[in-house]
Scaffold this motif. Structure first.
Motif, PDB file in Angstrom:
ATOM      1  N   ILE A   4       0.819  -1.206   0.000  1.00  0.00           N
ATOM      2  CA  ILE A   4       0.000   0.000   0.000  1.00  0.00           C
ATOM      3  C   ILE A   4       0.858   1.263   0.000  1.00  0.00           C
ATOM      4  CG2 ILE A   4      -0.213   0.265   2.509  1.00  0.00           C
ATOM      5  CD1 ILE A   4      -3.147   0.956   2.090  1.00  0.00           C
ATOM      6  N   GLN A   5       2.118   1.165   0.471  1.00  0.00           N
ATOM      7  CA  GLN A   5       3.012   2.325   0.503  1.00  0.00           C
ATOM      8  C   GLN A   5       4.419   1.897   0.111  1.00  0.00           C
ATOM      9  OE1 GLN A   5       4.242   3.953   4.267  1.00  0.00           O
ATOM     10  NE2 GLN A   5       4.353   6.050   3.493  1.00  0.00           N
ATOM     11  N   LYS A   6       4.867   2.314  -1.066  1.00  0.00           N
ATOM     12  CA  LYS A   6       6.199   1.959  -1.548  1.00  0.00           C
ATOM     13  C   LYS A   6       6.810   3.145  -2.297  1.00  0.00           C
ATOM     14  CE  LYS A   6       6.059  -3.087  -2.089  1.00  0.00           C
ATOM     15  NZ  LYS A   6       7.250  -3.355  -1.283  1.00  0.00           N
ATOM     16  N   CYS A  36     -15.803  13.047  -9.560  1.00  0.00           N
ATOM     17  CA  CYS A  36     -14.336  13.082  -9.630  1.00  0.00           C
ATOM     18  C   CYS A  36     -13.799  12.651  -8.270  1.00  0.00           C
ATOM     19  CB  CYS A  36     -13.830  14.484  -9.949  1.00  0.00           C
ATOM     20  SG  CYS A  36     -14.237  15.069 -11.603  1.00  0.00           S
ATOM     21  N   GLU A  37     -12.844  11.733  -8.272  1.00  0.00           N
ATOM     22  CA  GLU A  37     -12.345  11.210  -6.999  1.00  0.00           C
ATOM     23  C   GLU A  37     -10.836  11.014  -7.022  1.00  0.00           C
ATOM     24  OE1 GLU A  37     -15.857   8.673  -4.730  1.00  0.00           O
ATOM     25  OE2 GLU A  37     -14.235   7.609  -5.758  1.00  0.00           O
ATOM     26  N   LEU A  38     -10.264  11.157  -5.834  1.00  0.00           N
ATOM     27  CA  LEU A  38      -8.882  10.790  -5.566  1.00  0.00           C
ATOM     28  C   LEU A  38      -8.925   9.612  -4.599  1.00  0.00           C
ATOM     29  CD1 LEU A  38      -5.752  11.416  -5.542  1.00  0.00           C
ATOM     30  CD2 LEU A  38      -6.223  12.869  -3.556  1.00  0.00           C
ATOM     31  N   VAL A  39      -8.200   8.550  -4.912  1.00  0.00           N
ATOM     32  CA  VAL A  39      -8.178   7.364  -4.054  1.00  0.00           C
ATOM     33  C   VAL A  39      -6.739   7.125  -3.613  1.00  0.00           C
ATOM     34  CG1 VAL A  39      -8.738   4.918  -3.841  1.00  0.00           C
ATOM     35  CG2 VAL A  39     -10.117   6.387  -5.344  1.00  0.00           C
ATOM     36  N   VAL A  40      -6.488   7.218  -2.312  1.00  0.00           N
ATOM     37  CA  VAL A  40      -5.143   7.044  -1.751  1.00  0.00           C
ATOM     38  C   VAL A  40      -5.186   5.924  -0.723  1.00  0.00           C
ATOM     39  CG1 VAL A  40      -3.214   8.151  -0.564  1.00  0.00           C
ATOM     40  CG2 VAL A  40      -4.704   9.511  -2.052  1.00  0.00           C
ATOM     41  N   GLY A  41      -4.362   4.912  -0.925  1.00  0.00           N
ATOM     42  CA  GLY A  41      -4.351   3.790   0.004  1.00  0.00           C
ATOM     43  C   GLY A  41      -5.702   3.116   0.121  1.00  0.00           C
ATOM     44  N   GLY A  42      -6.469   3.136  -0.961  1.00  0.00           N
ATOM     45  CA  GLY A  42      -7.786   2.510  -0.966  1.00  0.00           C
ATOM     46  C   GLY A  42      -8.896   3.370  -0.391  1.00  0.00           C
ATOM     47  N   GLU A  43      -8.573   4.595   0.047  1.00  0.00           N
ATOM     48  CA  GLU A  43      -9.577   5.479   0.647  1.00  0.00           C
ATOM     49  C   GLU A  43      -9.945   6.592  -0.337  1.00  0.00           C
ATOM     50  OE1 GLU A  43      -8.466   6.939   4.487  1.00  0.00           O
ATOM     51  OE2 GLU A  43      -7.443   5.073   5.043  1.00  0.00           O
ATOM     52  N   PRO A  44     -11.193   6.666  -0.778  1.00  0.00           N
ATOM     53  CA  PRO A  44     -11.596   7.704  -1.734  1.00  0.00           C
ATOM     54  C   PRO A  44     -11.917   9.030  -1.045  1.00  0.00           C
ATOM     55  CG  PRO A  44     -13.431   6.222  -1.321  1.00  0.00           C
ATOM     56  CD  PRO A  44     -12.278   5.694  -0.519  1.00  0.00           C
ATOM     57  N   GLN A  45     -11.580  10.115  -1.728  1.00  0.00           N
ATOM     58  CA  GLN A  45     -11.930  11.466  -1.283  1.00  0.00           C
ATOM     59  C   GLN A  45     -12.300  12.283  -2.518  1.00  0.00           C
ATOM     60  OE1 GLN A  45     -12.126  12.916   1.691  1.00  0.00           O
ATOM     61  NE2 GLN A  45     -11.099  11.510   3.099  1.00  0.00           N
ATOM     62  N   CYS A  46     -13.132  13.285  -2.318  1.00  0.00           N
ATOM     63  CA  CYS A  46     -13.519  14.180  -3.409  1.00  0.00           C
ATOM     64  C   CYS A  46     -12.915  15.560  -3.183  1.00  0.00           C
ATOM     65  CB  CYS A  46     -15.042  14.297  -3.502  1.00  0.00           C
ATOM     66  SG  CYS A  46     -15.875  12.761  -3.948  1.00  0.00           S
ATOM     67  N   TRP A  47     -12.548  16.222  -4.265  1.00  0.00           N
ATOM     68  CA  TRP A  47     -12.062  17.594  -4.175  1.00  0.00           C
ATOM     69  C   TRP A  47     -13.243  18.548  -4.002  1.00  0.00           C
ATOM     70  CZ3 TRP A  47     -10.387  14.298  -8.153  1.00  0.00           C
ATOM     71  CH2 TRP A  47      -9.050  13.894  -8.089  1.00  0.00           C
ATOM     72  N   ALA A  48     -12.942  19.722  -3.497  1.00  0.00           N
ATOM     73  CA  ALA A  48     -13.950  20.778  -3.390  1.00  0.00           C
ATOM     74  C   ALA A  48     -13.304  22.086  -3.820  1.00  0.00           C
ATOM     75  CB  ALA A  48     -14.480  20.891  -1.960  1.00  0.00           C
ATOM     76  N   GLU A  49     -14.033  22.894  -4.545  1.00  0.00           N
ATOM     77  CA  GLU A  49     -13.482  24.154  -5.040  1.00  0.00           C
ATOM     78  C   GLU A  49     -13.137  25.082  -3.879  1.00  0.00           C
ATOM     79  OE1 GLU A  49     -16.066  25.836  -7.966  1.00  0.00           O
ATOM     80  OE2 GLU A  49     -15.921  24.088  -9.305  1.00  0.00           O
ATOM     81  N   SER A  70       3.197   8.772  -1.406  1.00  0.00           N
ATOM     82  CA  SER A  70       3.993   7.543  -1.435  1.00  0.00           C
ATOM     83  C   SER A  70       3.093   6.318  -1.259  1.00  0.00           C
ATOM     84  CB  SER A  70       5.077   7.563  -0.351  1.00  0.00           C
ATOM     85  OG  SER A  70       4.516   7.532   0.951  1.00  0.00           O
ATOM     86  N   PHE A  71       1.828   6.540  -0.867  1.00  0.00           N
ATOM     87  CA  PHE A  71       0.829   5.473  -0.865  1.00  0.00           C
ATOM     88  C   PHE A  71       0.349   5.243  -2.301  1.00  0.00           C
ATOM     89  CE2 PHE A  71       0.766   6.497   3.560  1.00  0.00           C
ATOM     90  CZ  PHE A  71       0.273   5.379   4.223  1.00  0.00           C
ATOM     91  N   LEU A  72      -0.064   4.025  -2.578  1.00  0.00           N
ATOM     92  CA  LEU A  72      -0.642   3.724  -3.882  1.00  0.00           C
ATOM     93  C   LEU A  72      -1.871   4.607  -4.082  1.00  0.00           C
ATOM     94  CD1 LEU A  72      -0.349   1.749  -6.307  1.00  0.00           C
ATOM     95  CD2 LEU A  72      -2.028   0.289  -5.165  1.00  0.00           C
ATOM     96  N   HIS A  73      -1.899   5.347  -5.190  1.00  0.00           N
ATOM     97  CA  HIS A  73      -3.010   6.276  -5.386  1.00  0.00           C
ATOM     98  C   HIS A  73      -3.384   6.390  -6.862  1.00  0.00           C
ATOM     99  CE1 HIS A  73       0.597   8.772  -5.917  1.00  0.00           C
ATOM    100  NE2 HIS A  73      -0.141   9.621  -6.617  1.00  0.00           N
ATOM    101  N   THR A  74      -4.593   6.834  -7.072  1.00  0.00           N
ATOM    102  CA  THR A  74      -5.123   7.033  -8.413  1.00  0.00           C
ATOM    103  C   THR A  74      -6.139   8.164  -8.364  1.00  0.00           C
ATOM    104  OG1 THR A  74      -6.269   5.962 -10.268  1.00  0.00           O
ATOM    105  CG2 THR A  74      -6.963   5.334  -8.073  1.00  0.00           C
ATOM    106  N   ALA A  75      -6.519   8.648  -9.536  1.00  0.00           N
ATOM    107  CA  ALA A  75      -7.543   9.693  -9.627  1.00  0.00           C
ATOM    108  C   ALA A  75      -8.307   9.497 -10.926  1.00  0.00           C
ATOM    109  CB  ALA A  75      -6.905  11.082  -9.588  1.00  0.00           C
ATOM    110  N   PHE A  76      -9.556   9.945 -10.931  1.00  0.00           N
ATOM    111  CA  PHE A  76     -10.336   9.824 -12.163  1.00  0.00           C
ATOM    112  C   PHE A  76     -11.391  10.923 -12.231  1.00  0.00           C
ATOM    113  CE2 PHE A  76     -12.636   7.226  -9.082  1.00  0.00           C
ATOM    114  CZ  PHE A  76     -13.957   7.624  -9.265  1.00  0.00           C
TER     115      PHE A  76
END
Length: 343
Positions: free
Chosen positions: A136-138, A277-290, A299-305
């Motif tokens: 999860i963190q490399k 729209c979401e950011l997922v870091v270490g398997g935990e999703p969060q949404c941005w806000a303006e 450094s945690f495994l992360h993705t965004a879409f």
């Protein structure tokens, strides 16, 4: 006069003799075991200082060198690496830890070994740390041991800089909108970079790229660039520091990947945040806000879409790297020296 001086001198010698005699007797009366213990501890301290200065780091195979074979040479979890020789993250450098240790020794000679315990430990044991980290963190380049780990950080972690960025949200948004108008005249205006992604388009406009200012881009966003100088914890003097505008068009997915180090936290200030729209870091999703900042450890495994409809437009954030709050001031100074751009 001579007689008086001679008498005084004789008295001084008597007092000096008595003082020396008293000192010798005190040493004789002292506990021999205690003296031995003190002498042993002093010898151990001298040996430790010598050992720290002379010890070489253990050899290891870096994460990047493991990626040299086969298809992994260009793709990790669908995330492409650039292979630029100037890129600390993407360049394959089997002797990286030797180079880092040399930089640490040079820093210690100029300044001090004081406070360098974690950095020395991290460089010496880098291979073991990276190979034993959970998936999860490399971090791909440098792992600093004994730092608290969590995918997301609260706003309080860097309160001053978060509040400063949010107060200047209208300024940053205004300069982005002026930049984005150029897209109507050409497909990719000067200064923008296209990043690899499995689908859609991921564009970045760097003001600071791996610790180096991008003058042409900074001139296009002068107020945003000046704002960086007001941030107290901005990573601006080493290769792990970046500041950019990041744009995801509708339908874009950024493949899962790891950042290069755990010494920083990445700050995203939402400029335009469509739905889904979401950011997922270490398997935990969060949404941005303006107008709001989101802090995470990349450094945690992360993705965004960006899964929103095309008519809602792109997702846009202003990204800046800040120091991890548990990296001490002395360590920050040393890391700036060790990882200075071009070193």
């Amino acid at each position: 006069m001579s007689l008086e001086w001679l008498i005084c001198w004789s008295g001084s010698l008597d007092r000096l003799r008595d003082f020396i005699g008293t000192g010798i007797q005190s040493v004789r009366d002292c506990n021999t075991a205690a003296l031995g213990t003190v002498a042993f501890l002093l010898a151990m301290f001298v040996w430790y200082c010598y050992h720290i200065g002379r010890e070489q780091p253990r050899a290891y195979v870096s994460v990047n060198s493991l990626m040299q074979g086969g298809d992994l040479n260009s793709l990790q979890n669908g995330y492409a690496h650039c292979h630029s020789p100037e890129c600390m993250r993407c360049a394959h450098n089997d002797g990286l830890n030797q180079k880092l240790y040399h930089n640490l020794q040079e820093y210690a000679k100029r300044y001090s070994w004081s406070g360098m315990g974690r950095i020395h430990k991290g460089i010496r044991e880098q291979g073991r740390y990276l190979s034993s980290r959970p998936s999860i963190q490399k971090p791909e380049v440098f792992f600093l041991p004994d730092l608290p780990t969590t995918p997301y950080f609260s706003r309080e972690a860097q309160k001053h800089d978060v509040e400063l960025l949010e107060r200047n949200f209208p300024t940053i948004l205004c300069e982005f909108e002026a930049l984005y108008k150029a897209f109507s005249n050409c497909s990719l205006p000067q200064g923008w970079k296209v990043n690899s992604s499995p689908s859609g388009e991921w564009l970045t406009f760097f003001l600071v790229n791996q610790g180096m200012c991008v003058p042409r881009n900074c001139r296009k966003c002068p107020r945003t660039y000046r704002l960086l100088g007001s941030l107290r914890t901005c990573v601006g003097n080493n290769v792990f520091g970046n500041a950019c505008i990041s744009v995801l068009t509708p339908g874009t997915v950024i493949a899962e990947h790891y950042g290069p180090t755990n010494i920083r936290i990445r700050c995203h200030l939402g400029l335009k945040t469509p739905s889904n729209c979401e950011l997922v870091v270490g398997g935990e999703p969060q949404c941005w806000a303006e107008g709001r900042c989101l802090l995470f450890d990349d450094s945690f495994l992360h993705t965004a879409f960006h899964g929103g409809p095309p008519d809602e437009g792109p997702r846009v954030i202003f990204m800046v790297d800040l120091w991890h709050p548990n990296v001490a001031a002395a360590e920050r100074q040393a890391l700036d020296f060790i990882f200075a751009p071009g070193r």
